[in-house]
Design a protein around this motif. Structure first.
Motif, PDB file in Angstrom:
ATOM      1  N   GLU A 156       0.851  -1.190   0.000  1.00  0.00           N
ATOM      2  CA  GLU A 156       0.000   0.000   0.000  1.00  0.00           C
ATOM      3  C   GLU A 156       0.886   1.239   0.000  1.00  0.00           C
ATOM      4  OE1 GLU A 156      -3.640   2.343   0.506  1.00  0.00           O
ATOM      5  OE2 GLU A 156      -3.113   0.398  -0.342  1.00  0.00           O
ATOM      6  N   MET A 157       0.469   2.262  -0.732  1.00  0.00           N
ATOM      7  CA  MET A 157       1.196   3.535  -0.767  1.00  0.00           C
ATOM      8  C   MET A 157       0.246   4.639  -0.336  1.00  0.00           C
ATOM      9  SD  MET A 157       3.309   2.978  -4.311  1.00  0.00           S
ATOM     10  CE  MET A 157       4.718   3.945  -3.850  1.00  0.00           C
ATOM     11  N   GLN A 158       0.710   5.526   0.529  1.00  0.00           N
ATOM     12  CA  GLN A 158      -0.137   6.566   1.105  1.00  0.00           C
ATOM     13  C   GLN A 158       0.569   7.908   1.029  1.00  0.00           C
ATOM     14  OE1 GLN A 158      -3.278   6.287   2.536  1.00  0.00           O
ATOM     15  NE2 GLN A 158      -3.285   8.475   2.908  1.00  0.00           N
ATOM     16  N   LEU A 159      -0.059   8.881   0.367  1.00  0.00           N
ATOM     17  CA  LEU A 159       0.529  10.211   0.244  1.00  0.00           C
ATOM     18  C   LEU A 159       0.136  11.116   1.411  1.00  0.00           C
ATOM     19  CD1 LEU A 159       0.097  10.935  -3.571  1.00  0.00           C
ATOM     20  CD2 LEU A 159       2.206  10.400  -2.351  1.00  0.00           C
ATOM     21  N   GLY A 160      -1.114  11.047   1.840  1.00  0.00           N
ATOM     22  CA  GLY A 160      -1.584  11.915   2.909  1.00  0.00           C
ATOM     23  C   GLY A 160      -1.173  11.426   4.286  1.00  0.00           C
ATOM     24  N   TYR A 161      -1.396  12.284   5.280  1.00  0.00           N
ATOM     25  CA  TYR A 161      -1.086  11.920   6.665  1.00  0.00           C
ATOM     26  C   TYR A 161      -2.121  10.919   7.159  1.00  0.00           C
ATOM     27  CZ  TYR A 161      -0.323  12.387  11.695  1.00  0.00           C
ATOM     28  OH  TYR A 161      -0.081  12.127  13.019  1.00  0.00           O
ATOM     29  N   ALA A 162      -1.663   9.774   7.647  1.00  0.00           N
ATOM     30  CA  ALA A 162      -2.563   8.705   8.093  1.00  0.00           C
ATOM     31  C   ALA A 162      -2.052   8.157   9.428  1.00  0.00           C
ATOM     32  CB  ALA A 162      -2.624   7.594   7.045  1.00  0.00           C
ATOM     33  N   PRO A 163      -2.366   8.830  10.541  1.00  0.00           N
ATOM     34  CA  PRO A 163      -1.821   8.429  11.839  1.00  0.00           C
ATOM     35  C   PRO A 163      -2.206   7.025  12.279  1.00  0.00           C
ATOM     36  CG  PRO A 163      -3.584  10.044  12.092  1.00  0.00           C
ATOM     37  CD  PRO A 163      -3.253   9.993  10.638  1.00  0.00           C
ATOM     38  N   TYR A 164      -3.322   6.489  11.743  1.00  0.00           N
ATOM     39  CA  TYR A 164      -3.765   5.152  12.143  1.00  0.00           C
ATOM     40  C   TYR A 164      -3.521   4.129  11.040  1.00  0.00           C
ATOM     41  CZ  TYR A 164      -6.079   8.114  15.542  1.00  0.00           C
ATOM     42  OH  TYR A 164      -6.333   9.052  16.511  1.00  0.00           O
ATOM     43  N   PHE A 165      -2.517   4.378  10.229  1.00  0.00           N
ATOM     44  CA  PHE A 165      -2.269   3.505   9.089  1.00  0.00           C
ATOM     45  C   PHE A 165      -1.870   2.093   9.508  1.00  0.00           C
ATOM     46  CE2 PHE A 165      -0.235   1.850   5.301  1.00  0.00           C
ATOM     47  CZ  PHE A 165      -1.067   2.314   4.304  1.00  0.00           C
ATOM     48  N   VAL A 166      -1.255   1.953  10.680  1.00  0.00           N
ATOM     49  CA  VAL A 166      -0.871   0.621  11.164  1.00  0.00           C
ATOM     50  C   VAL A 166      -2.104  -0.266  11.281  1.00  0.00           C
ATOM     51  CG1 VAL A 166       0.052  -0.653  13.131  1.00  0.00           C
ATOM     52  CG2 VAL A 166       1.216   1.399  12.339  1.00  0.00           C
ATOM     53  N   GLN A 167      -3.223   0.306  11.725  1.00  0.00           N
ATOM     54  CA  GLN A 167      -4.455  -0.476  11.837  1.00  0.00           C
ATOM     55  C   GLN A 167      -4.922  -0.941  10.456  1.00  0.00           C
ATOM     56  OE1 GLN A 167      -4.969  -1.063  14.929  1.00  0.00           O
ATOM     57  NE2 GLN A 167      -3.514   0.546  15.502  1.00  0.00           N
ATOM     58  N   ARG A 168      -4.759  -0.070   9.450  1.00  0.00           N
ATOM     59  CA  ARG A 168      -5.137  -0.459   8.091  1.00  0.00           C
ATOM     60  C   ARG A 168      -4.237  -1.582   7.589  1.00  0.00           C
ATOM     61  NH1 ARG A 168      -5.047   3.640   3.061  1.00  0.00           N
ATOM     62  NH2 ARG A 168      -5.542   5.133   4.702  1.00  0.00           N
ATOM     63  N   PHE A 222       4.410   2.085   1.958  1.00  0.00           N
ATOM     64  CA  PHE A 222       5.254   3.225   1.623  1.00  0.00           C
ATOM     65  C   PHE A 222       4.455   4.487   1.955  1.00  0.00           C
ATOM     66  CE2 PHE A 222       6.968  -0.114  -1.075  1.00  0.00           C
ATOM     67  CZ  PHE A 222       8.336   0.093  -0.970  1.00  0.00           C
ATOM     68  N   LEU A 223       4.932   5.260   2.906  1.00  0.00           N
ATOM     69  CA  LEU A 223       4.204   6.430   3.385  1.00  0.00           C
ATOM     70  C   LEU A 223       5.008   7.697   3.133  1.00  0.00           C
ATOM     71  CD1 LEU A 223       3.213   4.923   6.849  1.00  0.00           C
ATOM     72  CD2 LEU A 223       1.859   4.887   4.764  1.00  0.00           C
ATOM     73  N   GLU A 224       4.358   8.710   2.598  1.00  0.00           N
ATOM     74  CA  GLU A 224       5.057   9.985   2.400  1.00  0.00           C
ATOM     75  C   GLU A 224       5.249  10.714   3.733  1.00  0.00           C
ATOM     76  OE1 GLU A 224       4.897  13.688  -0.684  1.00  0.00           O
ATOM     77  OE2 GLU A 224       3.034  13.164   0.315  1.00  0.00           O
ATOM     78  N   LYS A 225       4.263  10.592   4.628  1.00  0.00           N
ATOM     79  CA  LYS A 225       4.325  11.262   5.925  1.00  0.00           C
ATOM     80  C   LYS A 225       4.765  10.284   7.009  1.00  0.00           C
ATOM     81  CE  LYS A 225       2.393  14.781   3.837  1.00  0.00           C
ATOM     82  NZ  LYS A 225       3.179  15.951   3.419  1.00  0.00           N
ATOM     83  N   ASN A 226       5.201  10.836   8.149  1.00  0.00           N
ATOM     84  CA  ASN A 226       5.630  10.007   9.275  1.00  0.00           C
ATOM     85  C   ASN A 226       4.441   9.602  10.136  1.00  0.00           C
ATOM     86  OD1 ASN A 226       8.202  10.566   8.343  1.00  0.00           O
ATOM     87  ND2 ASN A 226       8.576  12.173   9.850  1.00  0.00           N
ATOM     88  N   ILE A 227       4.454   8.352  10.607  1.00  0.00           N
ATOM     89  CA  ILE A 227       3.410   7.910  11.528  1.00  0.00           C
ATOM     90  C   ILE A 227       3.981   7.210  12.758  1.00  0.00           C
ATOM     91  CG2 ILE A 227       1.696   7.653   9.685  1.00  0.00           C
ATOM     92  CD1 ILE A 227       2.136   4.582   9.987  1.00  0.00           C
ATOM     93  N   LEU A 228       5.229   6.756  12.685  1.00  0.00           N
ATOM     94  CA  LEU A 228       5.819   6.001  13.794  1.00  0.00           C
ATOM     95  C   LEU A 228       6.769   6.883  14.603  1.00  0.00           C
ATOM     96  CD1 LEU A 228       6.683   2.650  11.953  1.00  0.00           C
ATOM     97  CD2 LEU A 228       4.614   3.206  13.243  1.00  0.00           C
TER      98      LEU A 228
END
Length: 224
Positions: A17-29, A60-66
């Protein structure tokens, strides 16, 4: 839906999965994608848990979540002592914003790939191309992205897919914004009913304009 599902020559499964926007709960996804794929694999084996192929969920995330300094994180199921309990399922997260290496310092294939993902669309001067962009595996990937080499049918298909993806992202953002607005509206209604805060304080607490609070207050007066 994840962006890509594939299997390598050894039978290992990958969901990407690739994510451009900020997704703070992406780990759940990521967990949802991986467990969905895991359940499909188990059902195909008639609920046989023995000998399951390895499954990698890659983001692959453009923004930081961890809250970690490294841009590349690998996670498995571990005990409180850090011992691996299971490595059949692996979660791999790449946060592009954390990668700031210069070309001269890049050594590994992963670093070359991440640098390419971050800079390829910004680099127009061929003299600025790093030497490793001539390596066969990266050159092939870069050529795949070059729409100028597409046939008219391929370009039309690419345009349709891009437009569909953009429309889906727009619709998803609208749903998220509507849900956020609905939550704020309920919070403001509760605050107004309590009557302990001024309208200005309610607006500040909920990060909205005073006019928005006044409009909800007017609705409450009419309905109640």
């Amino acid at each position: 839906m994840f962006d890509l599902s594939c299997t390598d020559e050894n039978g290992n499964h990958f969901v990407v999965e690739m994510q451009l926007g900020y997704a703070p709960y992406f780990v759940q996804r990521m967990k949802f994608y991986a467990l969905h794929k895991f359940n499909v694999m188990v059902e195909k084996g008639e609920f046989d848990y023995e000998g399951l192929p390895k499954l990698y969920a890659i983001a692959f995330l453009e923004k930081n979540i961890l809250d970690t300094p490294q841009f590349h994180t690998i996670a498995n199921l571990r005990s409180e002592q850090g011992e691996i309990i299971d490595n059949q399922m692996t979660f791999i997260t790449v946060e592009l914003s954390k990668f700031n290496k210069r070309v001269a310092d890049i050594q590994t294939d992963l670093e070359k790939l991440i640098y390419t993902m971050k800079t390829l669309h910004k680099t127009t001067d061929i003299s600025q191309y790093p030497p490793f962009w001539n390596e066969d595996w990266l050159k092939k990937a870069i050529d795949e992205l070059d729409t100028r080499k597409m046939t008219p049918d391929e370009r039309a298909y690419f345009a349709r897919v891009t437009a569909a993806n953009a429309e889906a992202v727009k619709a998803e953002k609208k749903k998220i914004e509507e849900a956020r607005l609905a939550a704020k509206t309920e919070a403001i209604k509760k605050a107004l009913r309590r009557g302990k805060l001024t309208n200005e304080e309610i607006a500040e607490d909920n990060d909205v304009h005073l006019e928005f609070v006044l409009s909800i207050q007017k609705q409450l007066v009419i309905n109640e």
